[in-house]
Design an enzyme around this catalytic site. Sequence first.
Site, short mmCIF file in Angstrom:
data_model
loop_
_atom_site.label_atom_id
_atom_site.label_comp_id
_atom_site.label_asym_id
_atom_site.label_seq_id
_atom_site.Cartn_x
_atom_site.Cartn_y
_atom_site.Cartn_z
N ASN A 152 0.84 -1.17 0.00
CA ASN A 152 -0.05 -0.01 -0.13
C ASN A 152 0.94 1.23 0.18
O ASN A 152 0.23 2.29 -0.39
CB ASN A 152 -1.11 0.01 1.24
CG ASN A 152 -0.48 0.26 2.66
OD1 ASN A 152 0.75 -0.32 2.59
ND2 ASN A 152 -1.07 0.52 3.45
N GLU A 250 4.13 -3.70 12.23
CA GLU A 250 3.11 -2.65 11.90
C GLU A 250 1.98 -3.12 11.50
O GLU A 250 2.14 -3.86 10.25
CB GLU A 250 3.98 -1.67 11.25
CG GLU A 250 3.22 -0.32 11.41
CD GLU A 250 3.37 0.22 12.97
OE1 GLU A 250 2.14 0.43 13.44
OE2 GLU A 250 4.32 0.46 13.44
N CYS A 284 -3.01 1.69 6.82
CA CYS A 284 -3.67 0.88 8.08
C CYS A 284 -4.06 2.26 9.00
O CYS A 284 -4.59 1.94 9.86
CB CYS A 284 -2.22 0.56 8.79
SG CYS A 284 -0.68 1.44 8.45
N GLU A 464 8.08 2.94 13.80
CA GLU A 464 8.92 3.32 12.59
C GLU A 464 9.06 4.72 12.63
O GLU A 464 8.48 5.50 13.38
CB GLU A 464 7.77 3.04 11.24
CG GLU A 464 7.64 1.72 11.01
CD GLU A 464 8.14 0.90 10.02
OE1 GLU A 464 9.46 1.23 10.08
OE2 GLU A 464 7.75 -0.02 9.80
#
Length: 496
Positions: A152, A250, A284, A464
């Site tokens: 994505n 994640e 997400c 991240e």
Amino acid sequence: MAELLRNFIGGEWVEPSTGEYGESINPARISDVVARFPLSAREDVDRAVAAAKKAYDPWRLTPAPRRGEILFKAAEALRGRKDELGRLVTREMGKVLPEGKGDVQEAIDFAYYMAGEGRRLVSEVVPAELPNKDARSIRVPHGVFALITPWNFPVAIPVWKVFTALICGNTAVLKPSSDSPLCAVRLVEILEEAGLPAGVLNLVMGEGRAVGEPLALHPDVAGISFTGSSPVGEALERKAAELHRPIAVEMGGKNAILIMPDADLDLAVEGVLWGGFGTSGQRCTASSRVIVHQDVHDRFLEMLLAAIAPLRLGDGLEEETKIGPVINEPAVKKVLEYIRIGEEEGAKLHTGGMQVTEGELEHGYFIAPTLFSEVEPQMRIAREEIFGPVVSLLRCSSFEEGVQIVNDSHYGLSSAIYTRDVNLSARAERELDTGLVYINASTIGAEIQLPFGGYRHSGSGHPECGGRMGAIDFYTRIKTVYRDFSGRLQRAQVDV
Ligand code: UN1
């Protein structure tokens, strides 16, 4: 013409041991085969990890500012090729062109940021309690990283992981999604051209089970970073625990926007469109729940419906397109299944709710932007990640109830509140229990210079991206060093 891709191992572009290839398809036009990519196997993984292991010592001993110079060159190349890469992102995974370019821009921003980190990698020096002694903590790399990335953000997320791993002195093997292998190949080519020594970054393409899992669990891998679905991420976490191996995952989200009666409703509508339907809801951080105070609920619903009506579905490369396709056939099935579940659960479907196959859209995976209202917090469509252009409206009767609904989730990545009350915004910031909180902005659109990560089942707690508490902490280990230059035995805690 479909480009034939190769793995990149020890500085060479090589065929997979299996001799087998899969296809990366343009989701807006499924006759457009973007690339044929290696369906690799354990043997390829073994070779890539061996190459990364061999490259580790020279790379870790290369001064970090020199490592940063190579990454800086790659940042420059990404910037120079932004348009071309942006178009490739759109063609390979479907998001509309401004977002395709945005994906590359996020990679550029991060690449420069991490290149600069080569002259920071800050650690601590504190006073020692004894004379003629110094006390420091320093950062050291782990070794070989397994980096597993999704489709994505097919340029940005590989850059998040690769650049952080490398600036810290690790070497790596990248396993990109099978839905976006060409984007990963372009990135690796850029790093190769920037002068990255052979073996420092290796690329092995293929399926998760055949490549991702053996890579993550390989005996010579020191750490794992994974972005993708919750079932895969959590299974990897359990296996990594058995190996006592650091892992950052994640995963999913069920992000919510809370709209208070005093909100600027026009702005909130824009935020819901952007967060709910941007990237066809395939982030997400997507805003899949919208919790509206009852005093403005009906008005907001009407405004939102009016704003959804003109959204044009289509190929993301066309300028008029506002919403692109979803990634593939299983995604279409999954999203339609959730729509069916929503209707069965008694939510009210206002618009969308189906795959669109009219005209040109017949050739791609298009789902109409879908809006449900009268969604209750216990319904599955309010609890499970859909990862498609589906937004659920819920009601609340107070700020407290709204916050409670936002927080009552398996996930905890991102949340937002729209209010013009400064005091309420401060309370929201304190009470919203998610890794990212937005005030008067949507749940998507994190900037790279701060940590990015979710609570609960959204992530492992190793964020991240940048900032003092960002990804550098995960990609380095701390070594605490005491140096006594007194020439005699000095006993800490005893000789005080
Ligand atoms: C993701 O959806 O996996 O904050 C990442 C955002 C982007 C990153 C999203 N900068 O929406």
